[in-house]
Motif scaffolding. Structure first.
Motif, PDB file in Angstrom:
ATOM      1  N   LEU A  17       0.856  -1.179   0.000  1.00 48.39           N
ATOM      2  CA  LEU A  17       0.000   0.000   0.000  1.00 48.39           C
ATOM      3  C   LEU A  17       0.896   1.234   0.000  1.00 48.39           C
ATOM      4  CD1 LEU A  17      -2.783  -0.683   2.701  1.00 48.39           C
ATOM      5  CD2 LEU A  17      -3.145  -0.424   0.237  1.00 48.39           C
ATOM      6  N   ARG A  18       0.373   2.327  -0.529  1.00 45.77           N
ATOM      7  CA  ARG A  18       1.086   3.592  -0.427  1.00 45.77           C
ATOM      8  C   ARG A  18       0.187   4.613   0.243  1.00 45.77           C
ATOM      9  NH1 ARG A  18       3.744   7.834  -4.746  1.00 45.77           N
ATOM     10  NH2 ARG A  18       1.555   8.386  -5.111  1.00 45.77           N
ATOM     11  N   LEU A  19       0.658   5.142   1.337  1.00 41.32           N
ATOM     12  CA  LEU A  19      -0.062   6.180   2.053  1.00 41.32           C
ATOM     13  C   LEU A  19       0.445   7.553   1.617  1.00 41.32           C
ATOM     14  CD1 LEU A  19      -0.082   4.753   5.697  1.00 41.32           C
ATOM     15  CD2 LEU A  19      -1.648   4.257   3.796  1.00 41.32           C
ATOM     16  N   SER A  20      -0.444   8.521   1.671  1.00 39.67           N
ATOM     17  CA  SER A  20      -0.080   9.903   1.374  1.00 39.67           C
ATOM     18  C   SER A  20      -0.472  10.787   2.543  1.00 39.67           C
ATOM     19  CB  SER A  20      -0.797  10.398   0.113  1.00 39.67           C
ATOM     20  OG  SER A  20      -0.441   9.627  -1.012  1.00 39.67           O
ATOM     21  N   CYS A  21       0.311  11.812   2.781  1.00 35.62           N
ATOM     22  CA  CYS A  21      -0.009  12.819   3.797  1.00 35.62           C
ATOM     23  C   CYS A  21       0.201  14.179   3.148  1.00 35.62           C
ATOM     24  CB  CYS A  21       0.888  12.657   5.005  1.00 35.62           C
ATOM     25  SG  CYS A  21       0.659  13.944   6.267  1.00 35.62           S
ATOM     26  N   ALA A  22      -0.893  14.874   2.926  1.00 36.88           N
ATOM     27  CA  ALA A  22      -0.830  16.175   2.280  1.00 36.88           C
ATOM     28  C   ALA A  22      -0.924  17.282   3.322  1.00 36.88           C
ATOM     29  CB  ALA A  22      -1.965  16.319   1.269  1.00 36.88           C
ATOM     30  N   ALA A  23       0.025  18.202   3.278  1.00 39.93           N
ATOM     31  CA  ALA A  23       0.029  19.339   4.194  1.00 39.93           C
ATOM     32  C   ALA A  23      -0.566  20.554   3.485  1.00 39.93           C
ATOM     33  CB  ALA A  23       1.440  19.639   4.647  1.00 39.93           C
ATOM     34  N   SER A  24      -1.369  21.316   4.220  1.00 37.23           N
ATOM     35  CA  SER A  24      -1.965  22.518   3.649  1.00 37.23           C
ATOM     36  C   SER A  24      -2.107  23.564   4.745  1.00 37.23           C
ATOM     37  CB  SER A  24      -3.325  22.193   3.031  1.00 37.23           C
ATOM     38  OG  SER A  24      -4.219  21.722   4.023  1.00 37.23           O
ATOM     39  N   PHE A  67       9.336  -0.568   4.476  1.00 36.84           N
ATOM     40  CA  PHE A  67       8.653   0.696   4.258  1.00 36.84           C
ATOM     41  C   PHE A  67       9.656   1.736   3.755  1.00 36.84           C
ATOM     42  CE2 PHE A  67       4.994   0.245   7.591  1.00 36.84           C
ATOM     43  CZ  PHE A  67       4.669  -0.994   7.057  1.00 36.84           C
ATOM     44  N   THR A  68       9.178   2.613   2.898  1.00 41.82           N
ATOM     45  CA  THR A  68      10.018   3.690   2.394  1.00 41.82           C
ATOM     46  C   THR A  68       9.229   4.995   2.401  1.00 41.82           C
ATOM     47  OG1 THR A  68      11.196   2.161   0.923  1.00 41.82           O
ATOM     48  CG2 THR A  68      11.414   4.519   0.473  1.00 41.82           C
ATOM     49  N   ALA A  69       9.780   5.987   3.057  1.00 39.30           N
ATOM     50  CA  ALA A  69       9.157   7.315   3.074  1.00 39.30           C
ATOM     51  C   ALA A  69       9.787   8.175   1.988  1.00 39.30           C
ATOM     52  CB  ALA A  69       9.336   7.974   4.434  1.00 39.30           C
ATOM     53  N   SER A  70       8.979   9.015   1.374  1.00 41.37           N
ATOM     54  CA  SER A  70       9.472   9.955   0.377  1.00 41.37           C
ATOM     55  C   SER A  70       8.653  11.232   0.475  1.00 41.37           C
ATOM     56  CB  SER A  70       9.386   9.365  -1.034  1.00 41.37           C
ATOM     57  OG  SER A  70       8.044   9.062  -1.368  1.00 41.37           O
ATOM     58  N   ARG A  71       9.102  12.272  -0.206  1.00 38.72           N
ATOM     59  CA  ARG A  71       8.384  13.555  -0.114  1.00 38.72           C
ATOM     60  C   ARG A  71       8.395  14.247  -1.451  1.00 38.72           C
ATOM     61  NH1 ARG A  71      13.351  14.969  -0.412  1.00 38.72           N
ATOM     62  NH2 ARG A  71      14.217  17.047  -0.016  1.00 38.72           N
ATOM     63  N   ASP A  72       7.407  15.073  -1.635  1.00 32.53           N
ATOM     64  CA  ASP A  72       7.328  15.966  -2.785  1.00 32.53           C
ATOM     65  C   ASP A  72       7.099  17.349  -2.212  1.00 32.53           C
ATOM     66  OD1 ASP A  72       6.498  17.583  -4.916  1.00 32.53           O
ATOM     67  OD2 ASP A  72       5.607  15.871  -5.983  1.00 32.53           O
ATOM     68  N   ASN A  73       8.148  18.133  -2.100  1.00 36.79           N
ATOM     69  CA  ASN A  73       8.042  19.439  -1.460  1.00 36.79           C
ATOM     70  C   ASN A  73       7.208  20.429  -2.284  1.00 36.79           C
ATOM     71  OD1 ASN A  73       9.507  18.575   0.730  1.00 36.79           O
ATOM     72  ND2 ASN A  73      11.425  19.530   0.082  1.00 36.79           N
ATOM     73  N   VAL A  74       7.100  20.215  -3.553  1.00 39.88           N
ATOM     74  CA  VAL A  74       6.261  21.082  -4.387  1.00 39.88           C
ATOM     75  C   VAL A  74       4.788  20.872  -4.043  1.00 39.88           C
ATOM     76  CG1 VAL A  74       5.537  21.621  -6.737  1.00 39.88           C
ATOM     77  CG2 VAL A  74       7.952  21.176  -6.238  1.00 39.88           C
ATOM     78  N   LYS A  75       4.438  19.614  -3.866  1.00 40.02           N
ATOM     79  CA  LYS A  75       3.057  19.283  -3.519  1.00 40.02           C
ATOM     80  C   LYS A  75       2.822  19.293  -2.015  1.00 40.02           C
ATOM     81  CE  LYS A  75       2.271  16.348  -7.570  1.00 40.02           C
ATOM     82  NZ  LYS A  75       1.895  14.991  -8.042  1.00 40.02           N
ATOM     83  N   ASN A  76       3.870  19.485  -1.226  1.00 40.53           N
ATOM     84  CA  ASN A  76       3.774  19.415   0.234  1.00 40.53           C
ATOM     85  C   ASN A  76       3.116  18.114   0.669  1.00 40.53           C
ATOM     86  OD1 ASN A  76       4.919  22.000   1.277  1.00 40.53           O
ATOM     87  ND2 ASN A  76       3.361  22.848  -0.065  1.00 40.53           N
ATOM     88  N   THR A  77       3.600  17.059   0.106  1.00 39.12           N
ATOM     89  CA  THR A  77       3.037  15.737   0.373  1.00 39.12           C
ATOM     90  C   THR A  77       4.154  14.767   0.708  1.00 39.12           C
ATOM     91  OG1 THR A  77       1.171  16.142  -1.098  1.00 39.12           O
ATOM     92  CG2 THR A  77       1.652  13.858  -0.566  1.00 39.12           C
ATOM     93  N   VAL A  78       3.876  13.933   1.689  1.00 34.43           N
ATOM     94  CA  VAL A  78       4.791  12.873   2.095  1.00 34.43           C
ATOM     95  C   VAL A  78       4.112  11.550   1.819  1.00 34.43           C
ATOM     96  CG1 VAL A  78       5.772  11.767   4.139  1.00 34.43           C
ATOM     97  CG2 VAL A  78       6.063  14.213   3.793  1.00 34.43           C
TER      98      VAL A  78
END
Length: 126
Positions: A17-24, A67-78
């Motif tokens: 599974l892939r979880l997403s965490c979006a910051a706003s 498990f592997t964590a990654s981030r997209d700083n443009v989308k502010n999503t982990v």
């Protein structure tokens, strides 16, 4: 900072599974985001941390290598990519953010976090 976790679901053992965490929010002032999980009847535990600047990661022993964590700083999503899932990975997964950077040895401590999102349920069947 508001956090929104998503991506949970039901999966068989060995699956992924892939979880997403979006910051706003009006002020996206966070230095790291960490995933926590809470299984029924158990305390919340830190799973993985990822730093906004540099992208350093840290994992609890039980998930390291799976498990592997990654981030997209443009989308502010982990993201949290979870492979080789086990029934003991079942729980509600939360993401939390902290404004000020902390040493990696403290990043799995739930007490240091300023912002929390609502969780997403992960169920791994045997």
């Amino acid at each position: 900072v508001q956090l929104q976790a998503s991506g949970g679901g039901l999966v068989q053992a060995g699956g992924s599974l892939r979880l997403s965490c979006a910051a706003s929010g009006s002020s996206l002032d966070y230095s790291l985001i960490t995933w926590f999980r809470q299984a029924p009847g158990k305390e919340r535990e830190g799973v993985s941390c990822i730093y906004r600047s540099g992208g350093s990661t840290y994992y609890t022993d039980s998930v390291r290598g799976r498990f592997t964590a990654s981030r997209d700083n443009v989308k502010n999503t982990v993201y949290l990519q979870m492979n080789s899932l086990k029934p003991e990975d079942t729980g509600i997964y939360f993401c939390a953010a902290r404004a000020v950077r902390v040493v990696v040895s403290s990043c799995l401590n739930s007490k240091v976090y300023d912002y929390w999102g609502k969780g997403t349920l992960v169920t791994v069947s045997s």
